[in-house]
Each structure stands twice: as structure tokens, then as C-alpha cells.
Design a protein around this motif. Structure first.
Motif, PDB file in Angstrom:
ATOM      1  N   ALA A 108      48.065  24.379 -20.205  1.00 42.91           N
ATOM      2  CA  ALA A 108      47.592  24.096 -18.850  1.00 42.91           C
ATOM      3  C   ALA A 108      48.029  22.713 -18.403  1.00 42.91           C
ATOM      4  O   ALA A 108      47.811  21.725 -19.102  1.00 42.91           O
ATOM      5  N   LEU A 109      48.665  22.667 -17.235  1.00 42.17           N
ATOM      6  CA  LEU A 109      48.905  21.388 -16.569  1.00 42.17           C
ATOM      7  C   LEU A 109      47.572  20.930 -16.005  1.00 42.17           C
ATOM      8  O   LEU A 109      46.786  21.753 -15.510  1.00 42.17           O
ATOM      9  N   GLN A 110      47.312  19.637 -16.061  1.00 41.91           N
ATOM     10  CA  GLN A 110      46.132  19.081 -15.404  1.00 41.91           C
ATOM     11  C   GLN A 110      46.632  18.191 -14.270  1.00 41.91           C
ATOM     12  O   GLN A 110      47.359  17.226 -14.523  1.00 41.91           O
ATOM     13  N   VAL A 111      46.259  18.515 -13.047  1.00 44.16           N
ATOM     14  CA  VAL A 111      46.721  17.791 -11.868  1.00 44.16           C
ATOM     15  C   VAL A 111      45.550  17.020 -11.290  1.00 44.16           C
ATOM     16  O   VAL A 111      44.533  17.610 -10.895  1.00 44.16           O
ATOM     17  N   PHE A 112      45.697  15.692 -11.248  1.00 36.99           N
ATOM     18  CA  PHE A 112      44.654  14.816 -10.706  1.00 36.99           C
ATOM     19  C   PHE A 112      45.090  14.363  -9.313  1.00 36.99           C
ATOM     20  O   PHE A 112      46.075  13.634  -9.171  1.00 36.99           O
ATOM     21  N   ALA A 113      44.380  14.799  -8.277  1.00 34.94           N
ATOM     22  CA  ALA A 113      44.739  14.468  -6.899  1.00 34.94           C
ATOM     23  C   ALA A 113      44.571  12.978  -6.627  1.00 34.94           C
ATOM     24  O   ALA A 113      45.337  12.379  -5.877  1.00 34.94           O
ATOM     25  N   SER A 114      43.553  12.357  -7.257  1.00 34.96           N
ATOM     26  CA  SER A 114      43.317  10.926  -7.076  1.00 34.96           C
ATOM     27  C   SER A 114      42.671  10.367  -8.331  1.00 34.96           C
ATOM     28  O   SER A 114      42.206  11.128  -9.193  1.00 34.96           O
ATOM     29  N   ALA A 115      42.636   9.046  -8.434  1.00 33.97           N
ATOM     30  CA  ALA A 115      42.017   8.404  -9.596  1.00 33.97           C
ATOM     31  C   ALA A 115      40.549   8.803  -9.655  1.00 33.97           C
ATOM     32  O   ALA A 115      39.845   8.763  -8.647  1.00 33.97           O
ATOM     33  N   PRO A 171      40.292  17.195 -12.684  1.00 33.16           N
ATOM     34  CA  PRO A 171      41.623  17.800 -12.640  1.00 33.16           C
ATOM     35  C   PRO A 171      41.587  19.261 -12.214  1.00 33.16           C
ATOM     36  O   PRO A 171      40.650  19.984 -12.505  1.00 33.16           O
ATOM     37  N   GLU A 172      42.647  19.656 -11.525  1.00 32.60           N
ATOM     38  CA  GLU A 172      42.901  21.074 -11.264  1.00 32.60           C
ATOM     39  C   GLU A 172      43.819  21.521 -12.396  1.00 32.60           C
ATOM     40  O   GLU A 172      44.758  20.812 -12.750  1.00 32.60           O
ATOM     41  N   THR A 173      43.547  22.677 -12.994  1.00 37.02           N
ATOM     42  CA  THR A 173      44.403  23.155 -14.074  1.00 37.02           C
ATOM     43  C   THR A 173      45.263  24.315 -13.588  1.00 37.02           C
ATOM     44  O   THR A 173      44.803  25.151 -12.806  1.00 37.02           O
ATOM     45  N   ILE A 174      46.514  24.302 -14.040  1.00 38.48           N
ATOM     46  CA  ILE A 174      47.461  25.363 -13.704  1.00 38.48           C
ATOM     47  C   ILE A 174      48.088  25.818 -15.016  1.00 38.48           C
ATOM     48  O   ILE A 174      48.732  25.019 -15.707  1.00 38.48           O
ATOM     49  N   ASP A 175      47.889  27.078 -15.376  1.00 38.75           N
ATOM     50  CA  ASP A 175      48.468  27.602 -16.611  1.00 38.75           C
ATOM     51  C   ASP A 175      49.979  27.750 -16.455  1.00 38.75           C
ATOM     52  O   ASP A 175      50.453  28.244 -15.422  1.00 38.75           O
ATOM     53  N   VAL A 176      50.711  27.292 -17.483  1.00 34.43           N
ATOM     54  CA  VAL A 176      52.161  27.423 -17.473  1.00 34.43           C
ATOM     55  C   VAL A 176      52.616  28.053 -18.784  1.00 34.43           C
ATOM     56  O   VAL A 176      51.952  27.932 -19.814  1.00 34.43           O
ATOM     57  N   SER A 193      54.478  21.464  -4.405  1.00 33.04           N
ATOM     58  CA  SER A 193      55.220  20.239  -4.096  1.00 33.04           C
ATOM     59  C   SER A 193      54.265  19.333  -3.347  1.00 33.04           C
ATOM     60  O   SER A 193      53.922  19.600  -2.192  1.00 33.04           O
ATOM     61  N   GLU A 194      53.801  18.279  -4.025  1.00 34.80           N
ATOM     62  CA  GLU A 194      52.794  17.420  -3.401  1.00 34.80           C
ATOM     63  C   GLU A 194      52.757  16.058  -4.076  1.00 34.80           C
ATOM     64  O   GLU A 194      53.278  15.879  -5.171  1.00 34.80           O
ATOM     65  N   ASP A 195      52.128  15.121  -3.410  1.00 32.17           N
ATOM     66  CA  ASP A 195      51.902  13.797  -3.978  1.00 32.17           C
ATOM     67  C   ASP A 195      50.528  13.781  -4.622  1.00 32.17           C
ATOM     68  O   ASP A 195      49.541  14.184  -3.991  1.00 32.17           O
ATOM     69  N   VAL A 196      50.485  13.342  -5.890  1.00 29.27           N
ATOM     70  CA  VAL A 196      49.241  13.327  -6.655  1.00 29.27           C
ATOM     71  C   VAL A 196      49.105  11.988  -7.365  1.00 29.27           C
ATOM     72  O   VAL A 196      50.030  11.167  -7.359  1.00 29.27           O
ATOM     73  N   TYR A 197      47.959  11.785  -8.005  1.00 24.53           N
ATOM     74  CA  TYR A 197      47.728  10.553  -8.759  1.00 24.53           C
ATOM     75  C   TYR A 197      48.367  10.637 -10.151  1.00 24.53           C
ATOM     76  O   TYR A 197      49.089   9.738 -10.573  1.00 24.53           O
ATOM     77  N   MET A 198      48.100  11.745 -10.877  1.00 23.14           N
ATOM     78  CA  MET A 198      48.591  11.884 -12.239  1.00 23.14           C
ATOM     79  C   MET A 198      48.652  13.362 -12.614  1.00 23.14           C
ATOM     80  O   MET A 198      47.868  14.163 -12.125  1.00 23.14           O
ATOM     81  N   VAL A 199      49.598  13.681 -13.519  1.00 24.82           N
ATOM     82  CA  VAL A 199      49.693  15.030 -14.075  1.00 24.82           C
ATOM     83  C   VAL A 199      49.761  14.906 -15.592  1.00 24.82           C
ATOM     84  O   VAL A 199      50.502  14.072 -16.118  1.00 24.82           O
ATOM     85  N   VAL A 200      48.963  15.706 -16.296  1.00 21.60           N
ATOM     86  CA  VAL A 200      49.035  15.785 -17.754  1.00 21.60           C
ATOM     87  C   VAL A 200      49.747  17.090 -18.100  1.00 21.60           C
ATOM     88  O   VAL A 200      49.322  18.166 -17.675  1.00 21.60           O
ATOM     89  N   VAL A 227      58.323  20.045 -13.033  1.00 22.53           N
ATOM     90  CA  VAL A 227      58.090  20.963 -14.152  1.00 22.53           C
ATOM     91  C   VAL A 227      58.749  22.277 -13.789  1.00 22.53           C
ATOM     92  O   VAL A 227      58.436  22.877 -12.761  1.00 22.53           O
ATOM     93  N   LEU A 228      59.702  22.683 -14.637  1.00 19.80           N
ATOM     94  CA  LEU A 228      60.398  23.966 -14.467  1.00 19.80           C
ATOM     95  C   LEU A 228      59.782  24.908 -15.492  1.00 19.80           C
ATOM     96  O   LEU A 228      60.074  24.803 -16.678  1.00 19.80           O
ATOM     97  N   ALA A 229      58.904  25.789 -15.044  1.00 14.26           N
ATOM     98  CA  ALA A 229      58.176  26.677 -15.940  1.00 14.26           C
ATOM     99  C   ALA A 229      58.705  28.100 -15.863  1.00 14.26           C
ATOM    100  O   ALA A 229      59.156  28.539 -14.794  1.00 14.26           O
ATOM    101  N   GLU A 230      58.663  28.780 -17.001  1.00 11.08           N
ATOM    102  CA  GLU A 230      59.047  30.202 -16.995  1.00 11.08           C
ATOM    103  C   GLU A 230      58.086  30.999 -16.124  1.00 11.08           C
ATOM    104  O   GLU A 230      58.478  31.880 -15.374  1.00 11.08           O
ATOM    105  N   ARG A 231      56.779  30.687 -16.252  1.00 13.45           N
ATOM    106  CA  ARG A 231      55.746  31.312 -15.415  1.00 13.45           C
ATOM    107  C   ARG A 231      54.655  30.273 -15.144  1.00 13.45           C
ATOM    108  O   ARG A 231      54.402  29.403 -15.968  1.00 13.45           O
ATOM    109  N   ALA A 232      53.998  30.415 -14.025  1.00 16.56           N
ATOM    110  CA  ALA A 232      52.886  29.516 -13.672  1.00 16.56           C
ATOM    111  C   ALA A 232      51.870  30.292 -12.850  1.00 16.56           C
ATOM    112  O   ALA A 232      52.220  31.179 -12.087  1.00 16.56           O
ATOM    113  N   GLY A 233      50.602  29.906 -13.018  1.00 13.98           N
ATOM    114  CA  GLY A 233      49.593  30.550 -12.192  1.00 13.98           C
ATOM    115  C   GLY A 233      48.290  30.747 -12.829  1.00 13.98           C
ATOM    116  O   GLY A 233      47.840  30.335 -13.780  1.00 13.98           O
TER     117      GLY A 233
END
Length: 84
Positions: A48-55, A59-64, A16-23, A78-84
């Protein structure tokens, strides 16, 4: 303004955080969400989600695995069955 992003699994709130963009790996293809995105819902495919903290940040990737993504005025959840 940042985008409020939450990643949730049945077990816990993963992020749970504030970010620039998520793919998000949507079932119809990847889609990017920035602050102010129109309300939207999509199923999520395994990938994989791609989380961009700033412009311009790398990206940080998180497998879902499966689930749903919802964009509201409050941000992206994002409500994922599994993440990590």
C-alpha cells in the motif's frame, strides 16, 4: 513546497496531484518521499502506498501491485502494474 505525485498503470493515469509526502512499499523496504528528495529509483513490491495530503494528515492508502518508483526534480512517479 508540495511534492508532485503521479501514480500510473498501463491502462491510465490514476493520480496526479501535489501532496506533502508519499510512503512507497519498495522492494528493499518502505521509503518516504518529500519535496526535494534526492533522485532515486526503486522497484515496488505489492503493498500500500500511503499518501499524506498535508503535514499531520491521516494517510490515504492505495494498494499497488509491482512496478517501479522514480524520484526526480519534478517529483515522484510510481509506475504500477495495478493500482486501486
Amino acid at each position: 513546497m508540495p511534492l508532485h505525485f503521479e501514480l500510473v498503470t498501463p491502462e491510465k493515469l490514476v493520480r496526479s496531484e501535489d501532496v506533502y509526502m508519499v510512503v512507497v512499499p519498495g522492494s528493499e523496504g518502505d521509503f518516504g518521499v518529500l519535496e526535494g528528495h534526492a533522485p532515486f529509483m526503486s522497484t515496488v513490491r505489492d503493498g500500500a502506498l500511503q499518501v499524506f495530503a498535508s503535514a499531520g494528515a491521516a494517510p490515504e492508502t492505495i494498494d499497488v501491485v509491482g512496478g517501479f518508483a522514480e524520484v526526480t526534480e519534478q517529483g515522484l512517479t510510481v509506475l504500477a502494474e495495478r493500482a486501486g
